[in-house]
Design an enzyme around this catalytic site. Sequence first.
Site, PDB file in Angstrom:
ATOM      1  N   ASP A   1     -10.083   4.522  -4.896  1.00  0.00           N
ATOM      2  CA  ASP A   1     -10.516   3.476  -5.826  1.00  0.00           C
ATOM      3  C   ASP A   1     -11.487   4.105  -6.822  1.00  0.00           C
ATOM      4  OD1 ASP A   1     -12.042   1.225  -6.995  1.00  0.00           O
ATOM      5  OD2 ASP A   1     -10.905   0.031  -5.571  1.00  0.00           O
ATOM      6  N   ILE A   2     -11.282   3.823  -8.095  1.00  0.00           N
ATOM      7  CA  ILE A   2     -12.066   4.455  -9.152  1.00  0.00           C
ATOM      8  C   ILE A   2     -13.492   3.881  -9.229  1.00  0.00           C
ATOM      9  CG2 ILE A   2     -11.507   2.959 -11.130  1.00  0.00           C
ATOM     10  CD1 ILE A   2     -11.269   6.796 -11.096  1.00  0.00           C
TER      11      ILE A   2
ATOM     12  N   GLU B   1      -7.949  -8.599  -9.535  1.00  0.00           N
ATOM     13  CA  GLU B   1      -8.080  -7.789 -10.749  1.00  0.00           C
ATOM     14  C   GLU B   1      -6.756  -7.132 -11.135  1.00  0.00           C
ATOM     15  OE1 GLU B   1     -11.429  -4.984 -10.586  1.00  0.00           O
ATOM     16  OE2 GLU B   1     -10.273  -3.646 -11.876  1.00  0.00           O
TER      17      GLU B   1
ATOM     18  N   HIS C   1      -2.228  -4.506  -3.014  1.00  0.00           N
ATOM     19  CA  HIS C   1      -2.940  -3.322  -2.530  1.00  0.00           C
ATOM     20  C   HIS C   1      -3.888  -3.694  -1.410  1.00  0.00           C
ATOM     21  CE1 HIS C   1      -5.150  -5.001  -6.001  1.00  0.00           C
ATOM     22  NE2 HIS C   1      -6.251  -4.634  -5.375  1.00  0.00           N
TER      23      HIS C   1
ATOM     24  N   HIS D   1      -7.375  -2.510   0.388  1.00  0.00           N
ATOM     25  CA  HIS D   1      -8.589  -1.686   0.304  1.00  0.00           C
ATOM     26  C   HIS D   1      -8.903  -1.138   1.693  1.00  0.00           C
ATOM     27  CE1 HIS D   1     -10.229  -3.071  -3.710  1.00  0.00           C
ATOM     28  NE2 HIS D   1      -9.455  -4.119  -3.450  1.00  0.00           N
TER      29      HIS D   1
HETATM   30  P1  AMP Z   1      -8.755  -6.265  -6.811  1.00  0.00           P
HETATM   31  O1  AMP Z   1      -7.460  -6.500  -7.578  1.00  0.00           O
HETATM   32  O2  AMP Z   1      -9.737  -7.379  -7.000  1.00  0.00           O
HETATM   33  O3  AMP Z   1      -8.490  -5.954  -5.354  1.00  0.00           O
HETATM   34  O4  AMP Z   1      -9.455  -4.993  -7.446  1.00  0.00           O
HETATM   35  C1  AMP Z   1      -8.706  -3.915  -7.932  1.00  0.00           C
HETATM   36  C2  AMP Z   1      -9.338  -2.605  -7.529  1.00  0.00           C
HETATM   37  O5  AMP Z   1      -8.612  -1.573  -8.193  1.00  0.00           O
HETATM   38  C3  AMP Z   1     -10.803  -2.443  -7.915  1.00  0.00           C
HETATM   39  O6  AMP Z   1     -11.550  -2.063  -6.766  1.00  0.00           O
HETATM   40  C4  AMP Z   1     -10.791  -1.328  -8.978  1.00  0.00           C
HETATM   41  O7  AMP Z   1     -11.911  -0.492  -8.922  1.00  0.00           O
HETATM   42  C5  AMP Z   1      -9.520  -0.596  -8.637  1.00  0.00           C
HETATM   43  N1  AMP Z   1      -8.905   0.070  -9.784  1.00  0.00           N
HETATM   44  C6  AMP Z   1      -8.583  -0.470 -10.974  1.00  0.00           C
HETATM   45  N2  AMP Z   1      -8.024   0.446 -11.777  1.00  0.00           N
HETATM   46  C7  AMP Z   1      -7.984   1.609 -11.072  1.00  0.00           C
HETATM   47  C8  AMP Z   1      -7.518   2.927 -11.341  1.00  0.00           C
HETATM   48  N3  AMP Z   1      -6.976   3.251 -12.533  1.00  0.00           N
HETATM   49  N4  AMP Z   1      -7.636   3.863 -10.369  1.00  0.00           N
HETATM   50  C9  AMP Z   1      -8.189   3.551  -9.189  1.00  0.00           C
HETATM   51  N5  AMP Z   1      -8.631   2.319  -8.850  1.00  0.00           N
HETATM   52  C10 AMP Z   1      -8.548   1.362  -9.793  1.00  0.00           C
END
Ligand code: AMP
Length: 133
Positions: free
Chosen positions: A29-30, A88, A93, A95
């Site tokens: 995760d970025i 988001e 996905h 975590h």
């Molecule tokens: P959520 O959809 O609420 O579970 O959050 C999406 C997750 O994806 C967040 O923790 C972001 O930090 C992560 N994220 C978004 N874009 C990227 C990326 N390009 N590379 C890695 N992680 C990402």
Amino acid sequence: MSSIFTKIIHGEIPSYKVAETDSCYAFLDINPLAEGHVLAIPRKEVDYLFDVDDSIYSDLMLFSKNVALAIRKVIPCERIGVAVIGLEVPHAHVHLIPINAIHDIDFSRPKLSFSELELQATADKILEAFESA
Ligand code: AMP
């Protein structure tokens, strides 16, 4: 339009890969809550986890377990916490977050920042643990 995670799978956007199989992919995760915070995703783009078909859902859960075991081998922690949010990015996905206490998996906390070198080193050691299992 493809999700950002589909672009990652296709190599159109960079990622710190930690594991992959025919049906799933995992990367750092970025904006991590902890060192070794990983996202495990199905290659097939589906927004909501519980809309994923049974076969790929099963693959993703087993993949998540194996990635969690690899993380646990190389990141000192009590255990790997699991969360599904998905508010988001509209690509299912999971975590996987190294935790020592409940607040370590509190998504309202400020995210951590690591250098590219640190992220690459973390990804490399998880990948090595995954591939050697
Ligand atoms: P959520 O959809 O609420 O579970 O959050 C999406 C997750 O994806 C967040 O923790 C972001 O930090 C992560 N994220 C978004 N874009 C990227 C990326 N390009 N590379 C890695 N992680 C990402």
